[in-house]
Every structure is written in C-alpha cells, then in structure tokens.
Design a protein around this motif. Structure first.
Motif, PDB file in Angstrom:
ATOM      1  N   GLY A  69       0.816  -1.212   0.000  1.00  0.00           N
ATOM      2  CA  GLY A  69       0.000   0.000   0.000  1.00  0.00           C
ATOM      3  C   GLY A  69       0.849   1.260   0.000  1.00  0.00           C
ATOM      4  N   ARG A  70       1.877   1.259   0.829  1.00  0.00           N
ATOM      5  CA  ARG A  70       2.774   2.421   0.867  1.00  0.00           C
ATOM      6  C   ARG A  70       3.473   2.610  -0.478  1.00  0.00           C
ATOM      7  NH1 ARG A  70       5.106   5.804   5.092  1.00  0.00           N
ATOM      8  NH2 ARG A  70       6.820   6.883   4.085  1.00  0.00           N
ATOM      9  N   GLN A  71       3.942   1.520  -1.067  1.00  0.00           N
ATOM     10  CA  GLN A  71       4.591   1.587  -2.377  1.00  0.00           C
ATOM     11  C   GLN A  71       3.641   2.162  -3.426  1.00  0.00           C
ATOM     12  OE1 GLN A  71       5.900  -2.226  -3.903  1.00  0.00           O
ATOM     13  NE2 GLN A  71       6.136  -1.416  -5.970  1.00  0.00           N
ATOM     14  N   LEU A  72       2.414   1.672  -3.457  1.00  0.00           N
ATOM     15  CA  LEU A  72       1.445   2.149  -4.444  1.00  0.00           C
ATOM     16  C   LEU A  72       1.141   3.627  -4.252  1.00  0.00           C
ATOM     17  CD1 LEU A  72      -0.979  -0.910  -4.411  1.00  0.00           C
ATOM     18  CD2 LEU A  72       0.585  -0.260  -6.264  1.00  0.00           C
ATOM     19  N   LYS A  73       0.939   4.040  -3.006  1.00  0.00           N
ATOM     20  CA  LYS A  73       0.627   5.447  -2.721  1.00  0.00           C
ATOM     21  C   LYS A  73       1.799   6.356  -3.083  1.00  0.00           C
ATOM     22  CE  LYS A  73      -3.510   5.289  -0.778  1.00  0.00           C
ATOM     23  NZ  LYS A  73      -4.622   6.181  -1.028  1.00  0.00           N
ATOM     24  N   ASP A  74       3.041   5.869  -2.856  1.00  0.00           N
ATOM     25  CA  ASP A  74       4.226   6.674  -3.155  1.00  0.00           C
ATOM     26  C   ASP A  74       4.538   6.739  -4.642  1.00  0.00           C
ATOM     27  OD1 ASP A  74       4.661   7.277  -0.489  1.00  0.00           O
ATOM     28  OD2 ASP A  74       6.262   5.789  -0.217  1.00  0.00           O
ATOM     29  N   GLU A  75       4.255   5.666  -5.365  1.00  0.00           N
ATOM     30  CA  GLU A  75       4.741   5.558  -6.738  1.00  0.00           C
ATOM     31  C   GLU A  75       3.710   5.780  -7.833  1.00  0.00           C
ATOM     32  OE1 GLU A  75       6.702   1.773  -7.066  1.00  0.00           O
ATOM     33  OE2 GLU A  75       8.199   2.296  -5.542  1.00  0.00           O
ATOM     34  N   ILE A  76       2.424   5.681  -7.521  1.00  0.00           N
ATOM     35  CA  ILE A  76       1.409   5.778  -8.571  1.00  0.00           C
ATOM     36  C   ILE A  76       0.551   7.011  -8.350  1.00  0.00           C
ATOM     37  CG2 ILE A  76      -0.577   4.653  -9.643  1.00  0.00           C
ATOM     38  CD1 ILE A  76       0.768   1.983  -9.003  1.00  0.00           C
ATOM     39  N   PHE A  77       0.637   7.933  -9.303  1.00  0.00           N
ATOM     40  CA  PHE A  77      -0.158   9.156  -9.238  1.00  0.00           C
ATOM     41  C   PHE A  77      -1.641   8.802  -9.329  1.00  0.00           C
ATOM     42  CE2 PHE A  77      -2.391  12.674 -11.285  1.00  0.00           C
ATOM     43  CZ  PHE A  77      -2.122  13.673 -10.379  1.00  0.00           C
ATOM     44  N   GLY A  78      -2.427   9.400  -8.488  1.00  0.00           N
ATOM     45  CA  GLY A  78      -3.864   9.152  -8.503  1.00  0.00           C
ATOM     46  C   GLY A  78      -4.239   7.767  -8.014  1.00  0.00           C
ATOM     47  N   CYS A  79      -3.430   7.212  -7.130  1.00  0.00           N
ATOM     48  CA  CYS A  79      -3.714   5.888  -6.577  1.00  0.00           C
ATOM     49  C   CYS A  79      -5.083   5.922  -5.891  1.00  0.00           C
ATOM     50  CB  CYS A  79      -2.621   5.506  -5.572  1.00  0.00           C
ATOM     51  SG  CYS A  79      -2.806   3.849  -4.894  1.00  0.00           S
ATOM     52  N   PRO A  80      -5.904   4.899  -6.122  1.00  0.00           N
ATOM     53  CA  PRO A  80      -7.219   4.863  -5.468  1.00  0.00           C
ATOM     54  C   PRO A  80      -7.075   4.774  -3.945  1.00  0.00           C
ATOM     55  CG  PRO A  80      -7.053   3.169  -7.173  1.00  0.00           C
ATOM     56  CD  PRO A  80      -5.686   3.754  -6.992  1.00  0.00           C
ATOM     57  N   PRO A  81      -8.139   5.067  -3.226  1.00  0.00           N
ATOM     58  CA  PRO A  81      -8.085   4.910  -1.774  1.00  0.00           C
ATOM     59  C   PRO A  81      -7.805   3.453  -1.411  1.00  0.00           C
ATOM     60  CG  PRO A  81     -10.324   5.413  -2.489  1.00  0.00           C
ATOM     61  CD  PRO A  81      -9.443   5.523  -3.680  1.00  0.00           C
ATOM     62  N   ALA A  82      -7.178   3.262  -0.254  1.00  0.00           N
ATOM     63  CA  ALA A  82      -6.796   1.926   0.180  1.00  0.00           C
ATOM     64  C   ALA A  82      -7.379   1.618   1.548  1.00  0.00           C
ATOM     65  CB  ALA A  82      -5.280   1.795   0.227  1.00  0.00           C
ATOM     66  N   LEU A  83      -7.895   0.412   1.665  1.00  0.00           N
ATOM     67  CA  LEU A  83      -8.393  -0.121   2.930  1.00  0.00           C
ATOM     68  C   LEU A  83      -7.453  -1.238   3.336  1.00  0.00           C
ATOM     69  CD1 LEU A  83     -10.505  -0.634   5.178  1.00  0.00           C
ATOM     70  CD2 LEU A  83     -11.763  -2.010   3.526  1.00  0.00           C
ATOM     71  N   ALA A  84      -6.825  -1.101   4.498  1.00  0.00           N
ATOM     72  CA  ALA A  84      -5.891  -2.111   4.993  1.00  0.00           C
ATOM     73  C   ALA A  84      -6.604  -3.060   5.949  1.00  0.00           C
ATOM     74  CB  ALA A  84      -4.723  -1.449   5.707  1.00  0.00           C
ATOM     75  N   LEU A  85      -6.330  -4.349   5.784  1.00  0.00           N
ATOM     76  CA  LEU A  85      -6.821  -5.363   6.703  1.00  0.00           C
ATOM     77  C   LEU A  85      -5.659  -5.755   7.593  1.00  0.00           C
ATOM     78  CD1 LEU A  85      -8.689  -7.638   4.127  1.00  0.00           C
ATOM     79  CD2 LEU A  85      -9.627  -5.734   5.467  1.00  0.00           C
TER      80      LEU A  85
END
Length: 128
Positions: A69-85
């Motif tokens: 999740g951190r990688q996606l948020k840091d690396e992908i512009f406009g990353c969708p919201p994330a729900l962590a389990l």
C-alpha cells in the motif's frame, strides 16, 4: 465499481467478498472484484487504472499489503483509496504508516467492512 483485493490467502479473499457482498449500499453500483495474490499483479492492475478502491491484506506473506500500500501510494499518481486489513487492532499504526485511508482489523466484522468500503468509495472519511 471495481475493487482490487490483494491477499495470498484465498480464504481471506472469500471472507472479504462475502462480508462486503455484491452491493455495498443501495446508492452504489454492484461490486466487481479483481482478486490478485502477488505484488506484481497488484501493481500492474493499479497502473492500468479503472479501480475505485484497493483492499490490501496486511497479513499477506513476503510482501504484505501494508508495505504494498505504501509503495502504491508513493509511486502511482492518482492511486485509489486503500483499505488495509490488519491482524489485530494494535496494528492500526502500521496501517497509518502505509498511508491506508482506512483500516479494519481481524476478525472481520461485515458491518464495519461494508461501512469502510462505502465511505471510501463515496470519497468520505471513515468513521470508526
């Protein structure tokens, strides 16, 4: 509504899909699930776009959902919201580190999971 579900455990994926259901709320469209079990598949799917939400299993082996999740948020512009389990409520700080927009801990409560998914898809804040 397309939701990416990342977990290497088919039982976890089945539990999430069962808990959320086919339609999260009356005012939201039916859910289309994209299930992935590897980080590479998750990254490729997010890069391809068209997702409304990411549900990331923090208990996934080797490359857990929180790190992903951190990688996606840091690396992908406009990353969708994330729900962590997470595995337990005490892991909420890890979900915060991962830049997750919401967190639900195990055991999974279907009502809490549905509320979190609906709120994130609507673009609102998740209320405990």
């Amino acid at each position: 509504m397309r939701i990416l579900l990342y977990s290497d455990d088919v039982r976890t994926r089945d539990a999430v899909i069962l808990a959320v259901g086919r339609r999260v709320a009356k005012d939201l469209p039916p859910v289309e699930w994209l299930q992935v079990a590897t980080p590479a598949a998750a990254v490729a799917a997010v890069e391809a776009g068209g997702l409304d939400l990411l549900v990331l299993d923090g208990e996934t082996g080797k490359n857990g959902g929180l790190g992903l999740g951190r990688q996606l948020k840091d690396e992908i512009f406009g990353c969708p919201p994330a729900l962590a389990l997470t595995g337990r409520p005490q892991d909420a700080w890890l979900a915060s580190w991962s830049q997750a927009d919401a967190v639900v801990s195990r055991p999974l409560d279907p009502i809490a999971l549905q509320k979190a998914v609906a709120s994130l898809v609507r673009g609102g804040a998740v209320v405990g």
